[in-house]
Design a protein around this motif. Structure first.
Motif, PDB file in Angstrom:
ATOM      1  N   UNK A 156      -4.610  14.797   2.433  1.00 18.61           N
ATOM      2  CA  UNK A 156      -4.726  14.568   0.648  1.00 18.61           C
ATOM      3  C   UNK A 156      -3.996  15.715   0.333  1.00 18.61           C
ATOM      4  N   UNK A 157      -4.010  17.084   0.913  1.00 17.64           N
ATOM      5  CA  UNK A 157      -3.692  18.274   0.164  1.00 17.64           C
ATOM      6  C   UNK A 157      -2.637  18.567   0.778  1.00 17.64           C
ATOM      7  N   UNK A 158      -1.475  18.260   0.172  1.00 17.82           N
ATOM      8  CA  UNK A 158       0.043  18.525   0.620  1.00 17.82           C
ATOM      9  C   UNK A 158       0.902  17.939  -0.491  1.00 17.82           C
TER      10      UNK A 158
ATOM     11  N   UNK B 213      -9.984   2.930  -1.268  1.00 21.78           N
ATOM     12  CA  UNK B 213     -10.878   3.891  -0.255  1.00 21.78           C
ATOM     13  C   UNK B 213     -10.051   3.643   1.077  1.00 21.78           C
ATOM     14  N   UNK B 214      -9.595   4.708   1.776  1.00 23.09           N
ATOM     15  CA  UNK B 214      -9.219   4.666   3.192  1.00 23.09           C
ATOM     16  C   UNK B 214     -10.262   5.372   4.327  1.00 23.09           C
TER      17      UNK B 214
ATOM     18  N   UNK C 194      -2.543   9.881  -2.551  1.00 26.22           N
ATOM     19  CA  UNK C 194      -2.995   9.213  -3.530  1.00 26.22           C
ATOM     20  C   UNK C 194      -4.766   9.461  -3.796  1.00 26.22           C
ATOM     21  N   UNK C 195      -5.301   9.887  -2.712  1.00 22.02           N
ATOM     22  CA  UNK C 195      -6.840  10.237  -2.694  1.00 22.02           C
ATOM     23  C   UNK C 195      -7.048  11.928  -3.073  1.00 22.02           C
TER      24      UNK C 195
ATOM     25  N   UNK D 153       0.728   2.958   3.182  1.00 22.46           N
ATOM     26  CA  UNK D 153       1.588   2.408   1.851  1.00 22.46           C
ATOM     27  C   UNK D 153       0.590   1.664   1.064  1.00 22.46           C
ATOM     28  N   UNK D 154      -0.132   0.788   1.701  1.00 22.02           N
ATOM     29  CA  UNK D 154      -1.355   0.158   0.822  1.00 22.02           C
ATOM     30  C   UNK D 154      -2.322   1.150  -0.043  1.00 22.02           C
ATOM     31  N   UNK D 155      -2.676   2.289   0.508  1.00 23.26           N
ATOM     32  CA  UNK D 155      -3.383   3.102  -0.093  1.00 23.26           C
ATOM     33  C   UNK D 155      -2.629   4.022  -0.938  1.00 23.26           C
ATOM     34  N   UNK D 156      -1.504   4.233  -0.730  1.00 24.18           N
ATOM     35  CA  UNK D 156      -0.567   5.128  -1.627  1.00 24.18           C
ATOM     36  C   UNK D 156      -0.457   4.257  -2.991  1.00 24.18           C
ATOM     37  N   UNK D 157       0.022   3.082  -2.794  1.00 22.83           N
ATOM     38  CA  UNK D 157       0.725   2.444  -3.827  1.00 22.83           C
ATOM     39  C   UNK D 157       0.070   1.252  -4.496  1.00 22.83           C
ATOM     40  N   UNK D 158      -0.829   0.843  -3.868  1.00 22.63           N
ATOM     41  CA  UNK D 158      -1.473  -0.449  -4.370  1.00 22.63           C
ATOM     42  C   UNK D 158      -3.065   0.094  -5.221  1.00 22.63           C
TER      43      UNK D 158
END
Length: 551
Positions: free
Chosen positions: A405-407, A366-367, A382-383, A356-361
């Motif tokens: 990422x590809x979805x 970087x993940x 998000x990436x 959620x942090x990677x998607x929304x912040x």
């Protein structure tokens, strides 16, 4: 989608409008018509949603069991409640997993099956879903529990009993070799899975050596492709979604300036050349191999660091996959607050919070993920850039990771880069991965590849014999190039064209006794069945093979 018959069922009218994409509606119809089926859609096409809706429609009463990896348990509860907000869901092993009321849905991870076996086997499940079903490809205790839950009996020719609805979900049904499909076919009651030895002889090019049967090969892939379609449905993203493109590239890294990488590679090759192939030492082999891979990982770290900086300079987010915890920690330390990590030690709650942090912040750019722990069941759309710092032996692990990422939800082009150490073991692994992907694609393809492709594939395999030897040893089997049978994929120019007199039933005279005849018909799940003795014992026969070829 060619060749897949989508039935029109009145039950589909129960599904609220707007809940499913068109391809998901087709998938639900397929699941309901077959009842025991493999849903092998590409990652990101919504297999979870299709399975939940199909269970609610097909088995509206009774308890439903979901078996999945530990990291996906909370996601299943969230998805179930998105379909049915009032659903009572128990997540076994979660802090807040036990509901007050009797649960309609029970979610458990594979690792807890043994601990809760007595309770789970006592419940008459109306339906069972196995997510990431390729987890049961090998013989193991958890595979045994899954087979029992699905009503697969120990006696090979005994009928499948148990839940009426069984859905096996996997974006990678064949993770490495044709033998990976055996347990999946067994779970859905396909007769070809009655005998592993018969299956292996037919589709794995099985042969005997001094240690027993070797089943790591591939044969009769065109027939296996047709057999799989009888009990599975698979759609590719490019067939059903208007997604932006995904670009994959291989990035060589010069590691000549790394003394440890050069020396570890040379030491490994010197040791390997001096070993006796007749007396393999797998423990020592793996230890030596791990030293090389660790050294190559470290040698590539700086190049990956620089590439991450390049991507961040463009304002995009990046996902990095690595096989080594040390590298994950080094990236996190360098990148600071802009980086989140996912490792095998994270709990399901921690992993979901990280996603959620990677998607929304917007400040998290970087993940960095463990290739296995972060490669399944999460969405990182998000990436737009995916980097692999390390290479795994299994192409399915990379395919799973790429498609974080590809979805569904991805609006931009996704760039995937594989970093490999040029002129080293890494280069062999990268070539091997490409070849395995081609092999898997030929089994899952709608159309068999051309003869020129097969010739090129075989030539390239011969060219990387050292890597094949290493992998064969890693798999505890003797090296042997047995892919000549891939030529069975070449379209037959003289195939008989006559149509069956009675579609749905075919009759064959016995070659031994002309007064006898055998009938081939479709079974309840859509697979072909024959009344001859050979089919009774092996789940396959020449009559069924002839019908597949004709139809």
């Amino acid at each position: 989608m060619d060749g897949i018959q989508i039935p029109h069922l009145p039950e589909l009218s129960k599904i609220p409008p707007g809940m499913l994409y068109p391809h998901q509606s087709d998938g639900v119809a397929f699941l309901l018509s077959k009842k025991r089926v493999v849903l092998a859609d590409d990652m990101g096409l919504g297999k979870t949603r299709q399975a939940i809706v199909a269970m609610n429609v097909g088995a509206p009463e009774g308890a439903i069991l979901v078996v999945c990896p530990a990291s996906l348990k909370l996601n299943w509860r969230r998805e179930i409640r998105m379909v049915d907000p009032d659903a009572v869901v128990e997540v076994i092993g979660a802090k807040d997993g036990a509901p007050e009321a009797t649960p309609r849905w029970v979610v458990v991870n594979y690792d807890l099956l043994t601990k809760y076996a007595a309770r789970l086997h006592d419940i008459p499940w109306a339906g069972v879903i196995l997510d990431e079903a390729h987890f049961i490809k090998n013989a193991s205790q958890r595979t045994g529990h899954c087979l029992k839950l699905l009503g697969v009996q120990k006696e090979a020719r005994a009928p499948v009993i148990g839940p009426q609805y069984v859905f096996l979900l996997t974006g990678t049904p064949m993770t490495n070799r044709p033998r990976d499909l055996f347990n999946l076919l067994r779970c859905v009651g396909h007769p070809a899975a009655r005998s592993f030895l018969s299956f292996a002889k037919r589709y794995c090019d099985a042969y005997q050596n001094d240690f027993g049967w070797v089943t790591t090969g591939a044969s009769n892939l065109e027939e296996l492709n047709l057999l799989l379609k009888e009990v599975s449905i698979r759609r590719k993203k490019e067939e059903v979604l208007d997604l932006p493109p995904k670009v994959r590239s291989w990035v060589p890294v010069d590691v000549a300036s790394s003394p440890s990488a050069v020396e570890s590679s040379l030491a490994f090759m010197r040791w390997y050349a001096a070993t006796d192939p007749a007396n393999p030492n797998d423990k020592q082999f793996l230890a030596k191999l791990m030293k090389v891979r660790t050294a190559l990982h470290k040698a590539k770290h700086k190049a990956v660091e620089e590439r991450i900086e390049d991507v961040l300079a463009t304002g995009q987010k990046v996902v990095v996959f690595t096989s080594f915890t040390e590298g994950l920690k080094r990236h996190a330390k360098t990148l600071g607050e802009a980086c989140v990590t996912i490792s095998g030690s994270d709990t399901a709650e921690q992993r979901q919070a990280t996603v959620e942090r990677f998607q929304d912040d917007p400040d998290v750019k970087v993940a960095v993920c463990n290739l296995i722990a972060g490669g399944v069941g999460i969405t990182l759309t998000a990436g737009t850039h995916v980097i692999f710092q390390d290479l795994d032996w299994v192409p399915a692990n990379h395919a799973q990771a790429e498609d974080r990422c590809y979805r569904l939800g991805q609006k931009n082009r996704v760039t995937v880069e594989y970093f490999y150490a040029a002129g080293s073991l890494d280069e062999y692994i990268s070539e091997l991965l490409s070849l395995k992907m081609a092999l898997i694609g030929s089994v899952e393809a709608e159309v068999a590849p051309e003869a020129s492709f097969l010739a090129e594939l075989e030539a390239r395999l011969r060219a990387i014999a050292p890597a094949l030897m290493q992998e064969a040893k890693l798999a505890k089997s003797d090296p042997k190039d047995r892919l000549a049978e891939l030529t069975t994929l070449i379209p037959k120019t003289h195939r008989e064209q006559e149509e069956a007199d009675n579609p749905g039933m075919w009759e064959f005279k016995s070659s031994r006794d002309p007064s006898k005849s055998y009938r081939v018909t479709y079974g309840r799940a859509g697979h072909l069945e024959c009344t001859c003795e050979g089919f009774l014992y092996r789940g396959n026969c020449k009559h069924v093979q002839d019908v597949r070829a004709k139809t």
